[in-house]
Design an enzyme around this catalytic site. Structure first.
Site, short mmCIF file in Angstrom:
data_model
loop_
_atom_site.label_atom_id
_atom_site.label_comp_id
_atom_site.label_asym_id
_atom_site.label_seq_id
_atom_site.Cartn_x
_atom_site.Cartn_y
_atom_site.Cartn_z
N GLY A 116 0.77 -1.24 0.00
CA GLY A 116 0.00 0.00 0.00
C GLY A 116 0.79 1.28 0.00
O GLY A 116 0.21 2.37 0.03
N GLU B 111 4.35 -6.65 1.11
CA GLU B 111 3.81 -7.00 -0.21
C GLU B 111 3.60 -5.73 -1.06
O GLU B 111 2.48 -5.40 -1.43
CB GLU B 111 2.50 -7.76 -0.06
N PRO B 112 4.67 -5.03 -1.40
CA PRO B 112 4.52 -3.82 -2.21
C PRO B 112 4.18 -4.15 -3.65
O PRO B 112 4.65 -5.14 -4.21
CB PRO B 112 5.90 -3.16 -2.11
N ARG C 237 2.43 -1.21 -6.19
CA ARG C 237 2.56 0.10 -6.84
C ARG C 237 3.93 0.72 -6.61
O ARG C 237 4.54 1.28 -7.54
CB ARG C 237 1.48 1.02 -6.29
N ARG D 225 -7.66 4.48 -13.93
CA ARG D 225 -7.53 4.99 -12.57
C ARG D 225 -8.13 6.39 -12.37
O ARG D 225 -8.68 6.66 -11.29
CB ARG D 225 -6.07 4.98 -12.12
N CYS E 181 -15.97 6.42 -26.02
CA CYS E 181 -17.31 7.03 -26.11
C CYS E 181 -17.89 7.26 -24.72
O CYS E 181 -18.94 6.70 -24.36
CB CYS E 181 -18.23 6.15 -26.95
N TYR F 210 -1.13 -0.71 -12.10
CA TYR F 210 -2.59 -0.64 -12.22
C TYR F 210 -3.07 0.11 -13.47
O TYR F 210 -4.14 0.68 -13.47
CB TYR F 210 -3.21 -0.02 -10.96
#
Length: 426
Positions: free
Chosen positions: A240, A282-283, A285, A321, A352, A381
């Site tokens: 996180g 647990e990285p 990003r 995102r 669209c 992501y």
């Protein structure tokens, strides 16, 4: 290019005349050879961030959150730096296996693991994070041997509500009373319960919420000692750690946060009268996000009284995102970085949807059709959450190092999209 903006790009990014260069390769050459949209990953940045996090945890374990970008070549690179893999589906496990991961390199997650997934995890001798009341029994029946138990300790992270996971009522993990029951049940069926797992959310800019979580986790561990006679050998603190996507966004360096997490855990468990556990992280990003840059080609420019629209050849299909999490990015004109960025524009995608806006406001040189835009901090992501909305094919990805660009994911074709269709006429 403004120095503050350059800091958002990978470590090897530099400006040569009017050209952005990544890993020794100019953005224009990358776009010419591989087309756009294109996600460019810097190998030097990936390795540096992996090494910094490994150093921060000392003797602990770092497992890459594969959901951030499941790619075999990137996984191989991280594995070569001693990083494990955190997977949450059979598909992610397949990527990890293809990259050579097995055994205690693997941490298996999921709030709804089916029998087949548990059996696959057992076959790899992976560590499985138990997430539901009956999962200990089901894991043992599938042949799983080592487990962690995920507990929600009731801390609300200061992040977007869609990526908060440690609060009471979360779909992930179990509150303390039920988690204790799960531990007891797992021990009863013969599982090796290594320890506890927590994860409070993603894109965390500071350490306050995580510090509170670790203190509460130590308190919970002490209650397990008192009621079950069991203490954790592992404290998996999840991931996180946040990154900066624009110059106004704050995020403490991930390695600094990791080192602080390890020290906080050691102190909290010792103060609770417990043996200090091995700390796992647990990285996702924070490992791959800053290493990635997306290149887009401008196709249309609309000068309206209200705003100037710059439309590119991608959008919410390759980076959802902004729509999902209100993420705010920036961009530079990759082949015109020596010119003054004097015009305020909005960068729109090609889809669209009126909401298909990549960047609401950014200053660029007077935009023209054919311009090449570079959006930093897009290594996590983006491709992982990409879709085929409007029948658009997903982008290619390359890994750059020392002037060489290596294709690590080919661009999808329309034939790829049609291959899944079933024509039973006649």
């Amino acid at each position: 290019m403004d120095a503050a903006v350059l800091e958002l790009f990978p470590a090897t990014a530099r400006v040569d005349g009017s050209e952005l260069v990544l890993g020794g390769v100019s953005a224009s050459e990358l776009a010419l050879v591989h087309g756009t949209p294109l996600v460019v990953y810097c190998e030097e940045t990936l390795r540096a961030r992996a090494r910094a996090l490994k150093t921060a945890v000392g003797g602990g374990h770092v497992a890459f959150g594969t959901k951030a970008f499941a790619n075999v070549e990137v996984l191989k690179l991280l594995r070569s730096e001693g990083i494990g893999a955190d997977v949450a589906s059979s598909g992610e496990l397949a990527f990890a296996r293809a990259a050579g991961f097995s055994g205690d390199e693997l941490v298996v997650h999921g709030n709804n693991k089916d029998g087949a997934f548990l059996t696959e995890a057992a076959a790899e001798n992976a560590t499985v994070v138990l997430d539901g009341p009956d999962e200990g029994r089901r894991a043992a029946a599938a042949g799983v041997r080592r487990v962690l138990v995920r507990v929600t300790v009731g801390v609300d992270a200061d992040t977007h509500e869609a990526i908060r996971t440690g609060h009471h009522g979360s779909k992930f993990g179990l509150p303390p009373a039920q988690a204790r029951e799960l531990i007891a049940g797992a021990l009863d069926v013969g599982l090796d319960v290594l320890g506890l797992h927590v994860h409070i959310g993603s894109q965390l800019a500071d350490f306050d919420a995580q510090a509170e979580t670790i203190v509460r986790l130590a308190s919970f561990a002490a209650s397990c000692r008192d009621t079950l006679g069991w203490t954790p050998r592992v404290a998996d603190l999840g991931g996180g750690f946040g990154i900066r996507h624009n110059v106004d966004e704050h995020a403490t360096d991930a390695a600094e946060l990791a080192a602080t997490a390890v020290e906080t855990a050691r102190t909290a468990f010792a103060e609770a009268g417990l043996e200090v556990p091995e700390v796992w992280l647990e990285p996702g990003r924070s490992l791959v996000g800053p290493a990635g840059v997306t290149l887009y080609r401008v196709g249309a420019v609309k000068q309206l009284p209200e705003r100037t629209w710059v439309a590119v050849d991608g959008g919410m299909s390759d980076n959802p995102r902004p729509q999902l999490y209100d993420a705010v990015y920036t961009a530079v004109a990759a082949a015109r970085v020596g010119e003054g960025a004097t015009q305020r524009v909005s960068v729109a995608g090609m889809h669209c949807e009126s909401g298909d806006v990549l960047i609401d406001d950014v200053f660029l040189p007077a935009p023209e059709r054919g311009d090449l835009l570079a959006v930093p901090a897009t290594g996590a992501y983006t491709l992982a959450m990409a879709s085929n909305y409007n029948g658009v094919t997903r982008p290619a990805a390359v890994l750059v190092r020392d002037g060489v660009a290596r294709l690590i994911r080919r661009r999808e074709t329309v034939e790829d999209l049609l291959r899944a269709e079933v024509d039973d006429a006649g």
